[in-house]
Scaffold this motif. Sequence first.
Motif, PDB file in Angstrom:
ATOM      1  N   VAL A  78       0.832  -1.092  -0.310  1.00  0.00           N
ATOM      2  CA  VAL A  78      -0.214   0.054   0.474  1.00  0.00           C
ATOM      3  C   VAL A  78       0.812   1.341  -0.385  1.00  0.00           C
ATOM      4  O   VAL A  78       0.290   2.100  -0.453  1.00  0.00           O
ATOM      5  CB  VAL A  78      -1.088  -0.028   1.637  1.00  0.00           C
ATOM      6  CG1 VAL A  78      -1.721   1.119   1.395  1.00  0.00           C
ATOM      7  CG2 VAL A  78      -1.797  -1.477   1.328  1.00  0.00           C
ATOM      8  N   LEU A  79       2.159   1.129   0.909  1.00  0.00           N
ATOM      9  CA  LEU A  79       2.786   2.121   0.549  1.00  0.00           C
ATOM     10  C   LEU A  79       3.351   2.710  -0.465  1.00  0.00           C
ATOM     11  O   LEU A  79       3.824   3.375  -1.334  1.00  0.00           O
ATOM     12  CB  LEU A  79       4.288   2.492   2.607  1.00  0.00           C
ATOM     13  CG  LEU A  79       3.357   2.687   3.481  1.00  0.00           C
ATOM     14  CD1 LEU A  79       4.370   1.996   4.674  1.00  0.00           C
ATOM     15  CD2 LEU A  79       2.854   3.752   3.573  1.00  0.00           C
ATOM     16  N   ALA A  80       4.147   1.111  -1.381  1.00  0.00           N
ATOM     17  CA  ALA A  80       4.895   1.774  -1.982  1.00  0.00           C
ATOM     18  C   ALA A  80       3.651   2.241  -3.438  1.00  0.00           C
ATOM     19  O   ALA A  80       3.585   2.987  -4.659  1.00  0.00           O
ATOM     20  CB  ALA A  80       4.908   0.901  -3.166  1.00  0.00           C
ATOM     21  N   CYS A  81       2.643   1.825  -3.687  1.00  0.00           N
ATOM     22  CA  CYS A  81       1.197   2.693  -4.157  1.00  0.00           C
ATOM     23  C   CYS A  81       1.284   3.945  -4.296  1.00  0.00           C
ATOM     24  O   CYS A  81       0.850   4.403  -4.749  1.00  0.00           O
ATOM     25  CB  CYS A  81       0.160   1.744  -4.384  1.00  0.00           C
ATOM     26  SG  CYS A  81       0.516   0.270  -4.535  1.00  0.00           S
ATOM     27  N   THR A  82       0.654   4.174  -2.777  1.00  0.00           N
ATOM     28  CA  THR A  82       0.943   5.493  -2.706  1.00  0.00           C
ATOM     29  C   THR A  82       2.240   6.358  -2.464  1.00  0.00           C
ATOM     30  O   THR A  82       1.506   7.872  -3.083  1.00  0.00           O
ATOM     31  CB  THR A  82       0.615   5.874  -0.902  1.00  0.00           C
ATOM     32  OG1 THR A  82      -0.767   4.659  -0.304  1.00  0.00           O
ATOM     33  CG2 THR A  82      -0.241   6.846  -0.174  1.00  0.00           C
ATOM     34  N   PHE A  83       2.886   5.821  -2.531  1.00  0.00           N
ATOM     35  CA  PHE A  83       4.446   7.264  -1.940  1.00  0.00           C
ATOM     36  C   PHE A  83       4.975   6.945  -3.314  1.00  0.00           C
ATOM     37  O   PHE A  83       6.554   7.742  -3.273  1.00  0.00           O
ATOM     38  CB  PHE A  83       4.869   6.759  -0.598  1.00  0.00           C
ATOM     39  CG  PHE A  83       3.780   7.254   0.261  1.00  0.00           C
ATOM     40  CD1 PHE A  83       3.472   8.854  -0.363  1.00  0.00           C
ATOM     41  CD2 PHE A  83       3.076   6.791   1.536  1.00  0.00           C
ATOM     42  CE1 PHE A  83       2.007   9.453   1.417  1.00  0.00           C
ATOM     43  CE2 PHE A  83       2.518   7.493   2.188  1.00  0.00           C
ATOM     44  CZ  PHE A  83       2.055   8.507   2.618  1.00  0.00           C
ATOM     45  N   LEU A  84       5.361   5.852  -3.752  1.00  0.00           N
ATOM     46  CA  LEU A  84       5.706   5.439  -5.124  1.00  0.00           C
ATOM     47  C   LEU A  84       5.299   5.317  -6.184  1.00  0.00           C
ATOM     48  O   LEU A  84       5.459   6.398  -7.381  1.00  0.00           O
ATOM     49  CB  LEU A  84       6.581   4.220  -4.873  1.00  0.00           C
ATOM     50  CG  LEU A  84       7.827   3.936  -3.901  1.00  0.00           C
ATOM     51  CD1 LEU A  84       8.240   2.962  -3.358  1.00  0.00           C
ATOM     52  CD2 LEU A  84       8.930   5.527  -4.053  1.00  0.00           C
ATOM     53  N   ILE A  85       4.104   4.723  -6.692  1.00  0.00           N
ATOM     54  CA  ILE A  85       3.861   4.449  -8.129  1.00  0.00           C
ATOM     55  C   ILE A  85       2.295   6.170  -7.951  1.00  0.00           C
ATOM     56  O   ILE A  85       3.282   6.240  -8.944  1.00  0.00           O
ATOM     57  CB  ILE A  85       3.432   3.649  -8.113  1.00  0.00           C
ATOM     58  CG1 ILE A  85       3.828   2.142  -8.103  1.00  0.00           C
ATOM     59  CG2 ILE A  85       2.230   3.107  -8.975  1.00  0.00           C
ATOM     60  CD1 ILE A  85       3.269   0.989  -7.742  1.00  0.00           C
ATOM     61  N   PHE A  86       2.267   6.332  -7.753  1.00  0.00           N
ATOM     62  CA  PHE A  86       1.365   7.314  -7.377  1.00  0.00           C
ATOM     63  C   PHE A  86       1.917   8.288  -7.758  1.00  0.00           C
ATOM     64  O   PHE A  86       2.448   9.606  -9.028  1.00  0.00           O
ATOM     65  CB  PHE A  86       0.819   7.735  -6.510  1.00  0.00           C
ATOM     66  CG  PHE A  86      -0.756   7.316  -6.482  1.00  0.00           C
ATOM     67  CD1 PHE A  86      -1.296   8.744  -6.792  1.00  0.00           C
ATOM     68  CD2 PHE A  86      -1.588   6.573  -5.693  1.00  0.00           C
ATOM     69  CE1 PHE A  86      -2.966   8.140  -7.356  1.00  0.00           C
ATOM     70  CE2 PHE A  86      -2.859   6.673  -6.127  1.00  0.00           C
ATOM     71  CZ  PHE A  86      -4.012   7.085  -6.858  1.00  0.00           C
ATOM     72  N   PRO A  87       3.140   9.254  -7.182  1.00  0.00           N
ATOM     73  CA  PRO A  87       4.278   9.774  -7.293  1.00  0.00           C
ATOM     74  C   PRO A  87       4.775   9.866  -8.817  1.00  0.00           C
ATOM     75  O   PRO A  87       4.843  10.540  -9.617  1.00  0.00           O
ATOM     76  CB  PRO A  87       5.394  10.223  -6.379  1.00  0.00           C
ATOM     77  CG  PRO A  87       3.978   9.223  -5.589  1.00  0.00           C
ATOM     78  CD  PRO A  87       3.109   8.937  -5.963  1.00  0.00           C
ATOM     79  N   ALA A  88       5.392   7.923  -8.894  1.00  0.00           N
ATOM     80  CA  ALA A  88       5.588   8.446 -10.331  1.00  0.00           C
ATOM     81  C   ALA A  88       4.685   8.734 -11.486  1.00  0.00           C
ATOM     82  O   ALA A  88       4.719   9.121 -12.326  1.00  0.00           O
ATOM     83  CB  ALA A  88       6.185   7.278 -10.734  1.00  0.00           C
ATOM     84  N   LEU A  89       3.587   8.639 -11.476  1.00  0.00           N
ATOM     85  CA  LEU A  89       2.427   8.380 -12.512  1.00  0.00           C
ATOM     86  C   LEU A  89       2.665  10.035 -12.706  1.00  0.00           C
ATOM     87  O   LEU A  89       2.273  10.906 -13.827  1.00  0.00           O
ATOM     88  CB  LEU A  89       1.103   7.961 -11.934  1.00  0.00           C
ATOM     89  CG  LEU A  89       1.270   6.848 -11.878  1.00  0.00           C
ATOM     90  CD1 LEU A  89      -0.407   5.611 -12.338  1.00  0.00           C
ATOM     91  CD2 LEU A  89       1.731   5.737 -13.346  1.00  0.00           C
TER      92      LEU A  89
END
Length: 348
Positions: A78-89
Amino acid sequence: MRRPRLTIPSRLPVDGFILALVGTVGLAMLLPARGTAATVADDASTVAVALLFFLYGARLSTRDAVDGMRRWRLHLTVLACTFLIFPALGLAARGLVPYVLTQPLYTGLLFLCLVPSTVQSSIAFTSMARGNVAAAICAGSFSSLVGIVVTPLLAALLLGGDGGGFSADSLVAIALQLLAPFLAGQLLRRWTVGFLTRHKKILGLVDRGSILLVVYSAFSAGMVAGIWHQISPWRLLGLLAVEAVLLALMLTITSYGSGKAGFARGDRIAITFAGSKKSLAAGLPMASVLFGAQAGTAVLPLMLFHQMQLMVCAVLAKRYAAQAPDEPGTGAAPEPQPRRSGTVARVS
């Protein structure tokens, strides 16, 4: 043989608090605070933000947070989706400036991608979909806790050159206005939890009233500065289209990615809802501290995305519930049954 009739649902998944937010924005556009009134509104907004994060800290059970950390694979996902993948997009969307988005709208979109996940609505939709509610509670709470520190740091790193005005002073303001009240709430929780439990409804109104005050102050400053003349209806439609694509991508990544990672059905549902959504309740106060007078345009993408995610996730949760197997051991949530999608109690 009777012809089937088209029936319209009596209650649509439109959060009533969103309507209050829209009304507050309209009030700020018609009657913006100026001069002394603006100073009073700004000071009151500062106090309201500190109160909000004090209440967040006082409500979060330290024991639950520690116990939740044991499900480290789910939380890391969840943290990877929230603070890594979301910012990358969000960073990838920079190529849409100036063709689809203006620079201020893009800054707001990128800020949206840095905000922590929701708590209340993630729990509600996970329960509705018969997923792992306990996992959703821990994931949302843990994301909010991490976001108090990570969101300002990411904002300073990624938005420093986009007119956000970030500096060491901004980070100090974040620490004093957000982190310090949160920690105070945690330290005093032993003595305040009983009062908070007994007056949950009244404090819910305090939550909402504080957020409305923050929105009024931010949008008033925007009106006085004349920033709303820079946003055309076509730009707003473009923003909505970009956010629809963003939400679709995150729902796909969280749903299929968690399946490929081997999570059980209940955990996959919790990851889908907690990892694809953003918290309006946390994002608005943070924006008021980080952006100051520019907070109006900065929070507009977040407000639109929040309502979009509520409506889409309500439909998705019903589909998950209809597909849920009846046998035990599926990770489905126990009784009681959740509320209907149109009655999500609190914005998060």
